[in-house]
Design a protein around this motif. Structure first.
Motif, PDB file in Angstrom:
ATOM      1  N   ARG A  72       0.886  -1.168   0.000  1.00  0.00           N
ATOM      2  CA  ARG A  72       0.000   0.000   0.000  1.00  0.00           C
ATOM      3  C   ARG A  72       0.917   1.209   0.000  1.00  0.00           C
ATOM      4  O   ARG A  72       2.039   1.137   0.502  1.00  0.00           O
ATOM      5  CB  ARG A  72      -0.885   0.071   1.267  1.00  0.00           C
ATOM      6  CG  ARG A  72      -2.020  -0.905   1.361  1.00  0.00           C
ATOM      7  CD  ARG A  72      -2.791  -0.708   2.658  1.00  0.00           C
ATOM      8  NE  ARG A  72      -1.902  -0.609   3.814  1.00  0.00           N
ATOM      9  CZ  ARG A  72      -1.291  -1.636   4.383  1.00  0.00           C
ATOM     10  NH1 ARG A  72      -1.464  -2.840   3.910  1.00  0.00           N
ATOM     11  NH2 ARG A  72      -0.486  -1.462   5.421  1.00  0.00           N
ATOM     12  N   GLU A 111       0.196   5.438   7.861  1.00  0.00           N
ATOM     13  CA  GLU A 111       0.599   4.032   8.027  1.00  0.00           C
ATOM     14  C   GLU A 111       1.443   3.845   9.293  1.00  0.00           C
ATOM     15  O   GLU A 111       1.444   2.783   9.898  1.00  0.00           O
ATOM     16  CB  GLU A 111       1.369   3.542   6.795  1.00  0.00           C
ATOM     17  CG  GLU A 111       0.498   3.316   5.557  1.00  0.00           C
ATOM     18  CD  GLU A 111      -0.373   2.055   5.660  1.00  0.00           C
ATOM     19  OE1 GLU A 111      -0.094   1.211   6.522  1.00  0.00           O
ATOM     20  OE2 GLU A 111      -1.338   1.940   4.892  1.00  0.00           O
ATOM     21  N   VAL A 126      -1.076   0.110  15.204  1.00  0.00           N
ATOM     22  CA  VAL A 126      -1.594  -0.214  13.866  1.00  0.00           C
ATOM     23  C   VAL A 126      -2.291   1.034  13.329  1.00  0.00           C
ATOM     24  O   VAL A 126      -2.779   1.856  14.104  1.00  0.00           O
ATOM     25  CB  VAL A 126      -2.607  -1.393  13.887  1.00  0.00           C
ATOM     26  CG1 VAL A 126      -1.919  -2.703  14.184  1.00  0.00           C
ATOM     27  CG2 VAL A 126      -3.711  -1.136  14.887  1.00  0.00           C
ATOM     28  N   PRO A 127      -2.331   1.191  12.006  1.00  0.00           N
ATOM     29  CA  PRO A 127      -2.965   2.385  11.450  1.00  0.00           C
ATOM     30  C   PRO A 127      -4.439   2.486  11.871  1.00  0.00           C
ATOM     31  O   PRO A 127      -5.139   1.471  11.917  1.00  0.00           O
ATOM     32  CB  PRO A 127      -2.849   2.216   9.937  1.00  0.00           C
ATOM     33  CG  PRO A 127      -2.006   1.025   9.693  1.00  0.00           C
ATOM     34  CD  PRO A 127      -1.770   0.307  10.968  1.00  0.00           C
ATOM     35  N   THR A 128      -4.882   3.691  12.200  1.00  0.00           N
ATOM     36  CA  THR A 128      -6.289   3.872  12.562  1.00  0.00           C
ATOM     37  C   THR A 128      -7.048   4.604  11.454  1.00  0.00           C
ATOM     38  O   THR A 128      -8.205   4.959  11.606  1.00  0.00           O
ATOM     39  CB  THR A 128      -6.428   4.668  13.871  1.00  0.00           C
ATOM     40  OG1 THR A 128      -5.802   5.940  13.677  1.00  0.00           O
ATOM     41  CG2 THR A 128      -5.768   3.953  15.023  1.00  0.00           C
ATOM     42  N   ALA A 129      -6.354   4.850  10.359  1.00  0.00           N
ATOM     43  CA  ALA A 129      -6.986   5.451   9.180  1.00  0.00           C
ATOM     44  C   ALA A 129      -6.272   4.907   7.955  1.00  0.00           C
ATOM     45  O   ALA A 129      -5.275   4.188   8.077  1.00  0.00           O
ATOM     46  CB  ALA A 129      -6.880   6.974   9.229  1.00  0.00           C
ATOM     47  N   ALA A 130      -6.797   5.246   6.794  1.00  0.00           N
ATOM     48  CA  ALA A 130      -6.160   4.803   5.557  1.00  0.00           C
ATOM     49  C   ALA A 130      -6.321   5.890   4.506  1.00  0.00           C
ATOM     50  O   ALA A 130      -7.325   6.609   4.491  1.00  0.00           O
ATOM     51  CB  ALA A 130      -6.794   3.510   5.061  1.00  0.00           C
ATOM     52  N   TYR A 132      -6.814   5.937   0.767  1.00  0.00           N
ATOM     53  CA  TYR A 132      -7.189   4.903  -0.173  1.00  0.00           C
ATOM     54  C   TYR A 132      -7.469   5.494  -1.552  1.00  0.00           C
ATOM     55  O   TYR A 132      -7.645   6.707  -1.702  1.00  0.00           O
ATOM     56  CB  TYR A 132      -8.410   4.150   0.396  1.00  0.00           C
ATOM     57  CG  TYR A 132      -8.845   3.003  -0.458  1.00  0.00           C
ATOM     58  CD1 TYR A 132      -7.951   1.975  -0.730  1.00  0.00           C
ATOM     59  CD2 TYR A 132     -10.114   2.965  -1.007  1.00  0.00           C
ATOM     60  CE1 TYR A 132      -8.326   0.934  -1.545  1.00  0.00           C
ATOM     61  CE2 TYR A 132     -10.495   1.929  -1.815  1.00  0.00           C
ATOM     62  CZ  TYR A 132      -9.598   0.906  -2.085  1.00  0.00           C
ATOM     63  OH  TYR A 132      -9.973  -0.108  -2.894  1.00  0.00           O
ATOM     64  N   ASN A 133      -7.534   4.606  -2.532  1.00  0.00           N
ATOM     65  CA  ASN A 133      -7.721   5.011  -3.935  1.00  0.00           C
ATOM     66  C   ASN A 133      -8.764   6.119  -4.125  1.00  0.00           C
ATOM     67  O   ASN A 133      -9.840   6.064  -3.546  1.00  0.00           O
ATOM     68  CB  ASN A 133      -8.204   3.809  -4.758  1.00  0.00           C
ATOM     69  CG  ASN A 133      -7.129   2.760  -4.918  1.00  0.00           C
ATOM     70  OD1 ASN A 133      -6.180   2.735  -4.157  1.00  0.00           O
ATOM     71  ND2 ASN A 133      -7.284   1.886  -5.884  1.00  0.00           N
ATOM     72  N   LYS A 176      -7.910   9.428  -0.527  1.00  0.00           N
ATOM     73  CA  LYS A 176      -9.203   9.454   0.158  1.00  0.00           C
ATOM     74  C   LYS A 176      -9.017   8.964   1.589  1.00  0.00           C
ATOM     75  O   LYS A 176      -8.653   7.808   1.819  1.00  0.00           O
ATOM     76  CB  LYS A 176     -10.184   8.560  -0.606  1.00  0.00           C
ATOM     77  CG  LYS A 176     -11.582   8.598  -0.049  1.00  0.00           C
ATOM     78  CD  LYS A 176     -12.488   7.719  -0.881  1.00  0.00           C
ATOM     79  CE  LYS A 176     -13.901   7.743  -0.337  1.00  0.00           C
ATOM     80  NZ  LYS A 176     -14.796   6.925  -1.146  1.00  0.00           N
ATOM     81  N   LEU A 178      -9.891   7.507   4.970  1.00  0.00           N
ATOM     82  CA  LEU A 178     -10.944   6.627   5.489  1.00  0.00           C
ATOM     83  C   LEU A 178     -10.630   6.192   6.910  1.00  0.00           C
ATOM     84  O   LEU A 178      -9.478   6.069   7.300  1.00  0.00           O
ATOM     85  CB  LEU A 178     -11.066   5.384   4.603  1.00  0.00           C
ATOM     86  CG  LEU A 178     -11.598   5.582   3.191  1.00  0.00           C
ATOM     87  CD1 LEU A 178     -11.569   4.273   2.438  1.00  0.00           C
ATOM     88  CD2 LEU A 178     -13.004   6.155   3.217  1.00  0.00           C
ATOM     89  N   SER A 179     -11.688   5.908   7.663  1.00  0.00           N
ATOM     90  CA  SER A 179     -11.526   5.393   9.015  1.00  0.00           C
ATOM     91  C   SER A 179     -12.657   4.424   9.286  1.00  0.00           C
ATOM     92  O   SER A 179     -13.675   4.438   8.611  1.00  0.00           O
ATOM     93  CB  SER A 179     -11.580   6.556  10.003  1.00  0.00           C
ATOM     94  OG  SER A 179     -11.873   6.074  11.292  1.00  0.00           O
ATOM     95  N   MET A 180     -12.477   3.567  10.304  1.00  0.00           N
ATOM     96  CA  MET A 180     -13.553   2.650  10.675  1.00  0.00           C
ATOM     97  C   MET A 180     -14.579   3.351  11.562  1.00  0.00           C
ATOM     98  O   MET A 180     -15.682   2.870  11.757  1.00  0.00           O
ATOM     99  CB  MET A 180     -12.977   1.453  11.422  1.00  0.00           C
ATOM    100  CG  MET A 180     -12.332   0.442  10.513  1.00  0.00           C
ATOM    101  SD  MET A 180     -11.879  -1.044  11.411  1.00  0.00           S
ATOM    102  CE  MET A 180     -10.371  -0.539  12.201  1.00  0.00           C
TER     103      MET A 180
END
Lengths: 272, 79
Positions: A72, A111, A126-130, A132-133, A176, A178-180
């Protein structure tokens, strides 16, 4: 402290490609910037080339495609940092020294778990966000307008006016955020961690292409809870003079471009 | 010696532009009846360890590097 005493570490590995502009940006506000390969910090270099992170005042992650964006974007650079100098980076951030990540640098900070960083944590394991594409599924490369939405916490926008709009060009395929967490944006907002939002020219609604990646709430850049770590997708280091603005022939009183504000802000903060 | 397969895929609800674009393109080539296309990454590793240990290692690799828990799920299977 004098401006030239501010030492900047512009960290590179194979595949980073904006380190020259990043170093030049800090030099142009008077700091002493050095392009340092990760191996110089991990002891895998000849003795005279070895460096120690604690000797620097600012750490900057430049843009590019570190390690080919394999796995990634930013993941490999982040894992290498974590395994070799994770504690040094954590101590650097804990000491509230400024850390800047632009584009791929922002992806690395995410990351690494340095951004967005939960309340009370410096570096999440660990990552808490990303990042993304992009929604368009394409690399988006064009001028973008950003509004400073920070209320004063972030050290990299401290000398900008609130709601000031600037032009920094974007050039990324994965931007973009993103998060959970369903309340992610609200939490960032409550914590004053939103720094920049994409905006459209006055009178227009902000949507693609002004938001190039589909980031929720048009977020382009965020900072950590302490305000000393900032990551953003667009490139301030590419608009240090008006001559790299697309409309450089009109509307400028000086030769300065918008990007210089980021670097001047952090210098003013350190020299105060 | 154990061979493990690590499968990293996007979580439900995360947009999959690579899958979507692939679907569009195979349809453009004349293939019909494609209901969905999902982009999945697979790593195959040959590890000097017994099966249970190799599986454990693979899972730790996913947590530390190969998957971002915000957008991706992973499964490790011993082959």
């Amino acid at each position: 402290m004098k401006a030239e005493d501010v030492k900047v570490c512009v960290l590179r590995i194979e595949g980073t490609n904006c380190e020259d502009e990043m170093a030049y940006a800090f030099e142009s506000v008077g700091a002493t910037a050095e392009k340092v390969h990760l191996k110089q910090l991990t002891g895998q270099a000849p003795l005279e080339m070895r460096r120690s992170l604690e000797d620097y005042d600012i750490l900057a992650f430049p843009g590019g495609f570190s390690a080919g964006d394999y796995i990634r974007a930013g993941a490999i650079f982040a894992a290498r940092i974590r395994s070799a100098i994770g504690d040094d980076v954590k101590a650097f951030v804990e000491a509230e020294k400024p850390v800047l990540g632009v584009c791929n640098g922002f992806q690395i900070l995410v990351e690494l778990g340095l951004l967005p960083a939960k309340d009370g944590s410096i570096m999440d394991p660990v990552p808490t966000a990303a990042l993304y594409n992009n929604d368009s599924a394409r690399f988006e490369c064009r001028p973008t307008l950003l509004r400073n939405d920070n209320n004063g916490k972030c050290v990299f926008t401290s000398s900008m006016k609130k709601k000031q709009v600037v032009m920094f060009p974007s050039a990324h395929g994965e931007g973009k955020l993103l998060s959970m967490d369903e309340n992610f944006v609200q939490k960032l907002e409550d914590n004053d961690q939103v720094v920049f939002r994409y905006v459209a020219p006055e009178g227009e609604e902000t949507k693609y292409p002004w938001n190039p990646n589909g980031s929720p709430s048009d977020i382009a850049g965020i900072c950590n809870p302490a305000g000393n770590v900032m990551g953003l997708m667009p490139h301030p280091e590419r608009v240090l003079t008006r001559f790299t603005h697309p409309d450089w022939t009109r509307g400028y009183e000086t030769e300065e471009g918008d990007g210089i504000l980021i670097f001047r802000s952090v210098m003013e903060k350190l020299l105060r | 010696m154990t061979v493990i397969e690590i499968r990293v895929e996007l979580k439900k609800g995360v947009a999959d532009p690579e899958g979507k674009n692939t679907k569009k393109t195979v349809e453009a080539l004349g293939f019909t009846g494609i209901n969905s296309v999902k982009f999945v990454k697979v790593f195959e590793m040959d590890i000097d360890a017994p099966a249970d240990k190799a599986k454990e290692m693979g899972e730790e690799m996913c947590r530390k590097l190969l998957a971002n828990p915000v957008i991706q799920n992973y499964t490790v299977t011993v082959r």
